[in-house]
Design a protein around this motif. Structure first.
Motif, mmCIF file in Angstrom:
data_model
loop_
_atom_site.group_PDB
_atom_site.id
_atom_site.type_symbol
_atom_site.label_atom_id
_atom_site.label_comp_id
_atom_site.label_asym_id
_atom_site.label_seq_id
_atom_site.Cartn_x
_atom_site.Cartn_y
_atom_site.Cartn_z
ATOM 1 N N THR A 75 59.542 18.344 25.257
ATOM 2 C CA THR A 75 60.349 17.322 24.594
ATOM 3 C C THR A 75 61.636 17.986 24.115
ATOM 4 O O THR A 75 61.850 19.180 24.335
ATOM 5 N N THR A 94 57.343 0.903 30.939
ATOM 6 C CA THR A 94 58.699 1.216 31.396
ATOM 7 C C THR A 94 59.375 -0.105 31.721
ATOM 8 O O THR A 94 59.042 -0.748 32.710
ATOM 9 N N GLN A 118 61.278 8.078 37.563
ATOM 10 C CA GLN A 118 60.042 8.777 37.205
ATOM 11 C C GLN A 118 59.119 8.896 38.410
ATOM 12 O O GLN A 118 58.534 9.954 38.647
ATOM 13 N N VAL A 138 64.517 3.404 35.604
ATOM 14 C CA VAL A 138 63.757 4.503 35.004
ATOM 15 C C VAL A 138 62.426 4.673 35.731
ATOM 16 O O VAL A 138 62.009 5.795 36.032
ATOM 17 N N ASN A 195 63.090 12.696 33.828
ATOM 18 C CA ASN A 195 63.241 11.388 34.462
ATOM 19 C C ASN A 195 64.105 11.511 35.707
ATOM 20 O O ASN A 195 63.884 10.824 36.692
ATOM 21 N N VAL A 226 58.817 13.430 27.367
ATOM 22 C CA VAL A 226 59.479 12.271 26.785
ATOM 23 C C VAL A 226 60.944 12.340 27.189
ATOM 24 O O VAL A 226 61.651 13.269 26.802
ATOM 25 N N ASP A 227 61.376 11.395 28.006
ATOM 26 C CA ASP A 227 62.781 11.300 28.414
ATOM 27 C C ASP A 227 63.347 12.613 28.954
ATOM 28 O O ASP A 227 64.536 12.871 28.847
#
Length: 169
Positions: free
Chosen positions: A98, A144, A153, A149, A127, A123-124
């Motif tokens: 993260t 999502t 992913q 996105v 991507n 987390v983010d």
């Protein structure tokens, strides 16, 4: 475009399993056109039930649950840490990445690539703009709302890699 790339063997074939989630999102508030992350986190980290279900489904759909390179997309840092802790407690090699530990990005990325860990919860991050062709399992552990996105992913696991027969989603 995805079917064309698959037919041209530019991308890895994949198998997609839509798994029933026992978490009821009916009463989760919307915030800026998406589910409120804090409420999702509370639901997802409230008990171990969902983690047990995820592991059970992995056992059902993955050839060898201890021989994967999986990336799990989480809703918040707390959720990613929770998943990593619960998978580690269940005997799996897991970690999280993260914004809090982003300085270790290359180390953690290499751990996944070399199977020193099998499950990476993010987390983010990852991507887009990262290439780890060895990823053979993608876990969507959060809603999502954006098709873009979602495709980014999904694309983390669609890279061709020697020895990878297909991606499991």
């Amino acid at each position: 475009r995805l079917p064309e790339a698959l037919n041209k063997k530019i991308l890895s074939p994949f198998q997609y399993f839509g798994i029933t989630d026992s978490i009821d999102l009916t009463n989760v508030k919307w915030q800026n056109g998406r589910y409120a992350p804090s409420e999702l986190t509370n639901l997802y980290t409230h008990s171990d039930r969902r983690v047990r279900e995820i592991i059970s489904d992995l056992k059902r759909y993955v050839n060898d649950i201890n021989d994967v390179r999986a990336i799990g997309f989480c809703v918040t840092i707390e959720h990613a840490k929770f998943m990593s802790k619960k998978f580690s407690s269940a005997g799996f090699k897991a970690n999280y990445l993260t914004s809090e530990n982003n300085k270790e990005r290359e180390i953690i990325r290499n751990q996944l690539k070399n199977q020193e860990i099998n499950y990476l919860f993010v987390v983010d991050i990852f991507n887009e703009g990262v290439d780890i062709p060895e990823i053979d399992t993608v876990l969507f552990l959060r809603p999502t709302e954006s098709l873009t996105v979602f495709l980014q992913q999904l694309g983390r696991g669609l890279r061709l890699s020697e020895g990878k027969d297909c991606l499991t989603v």
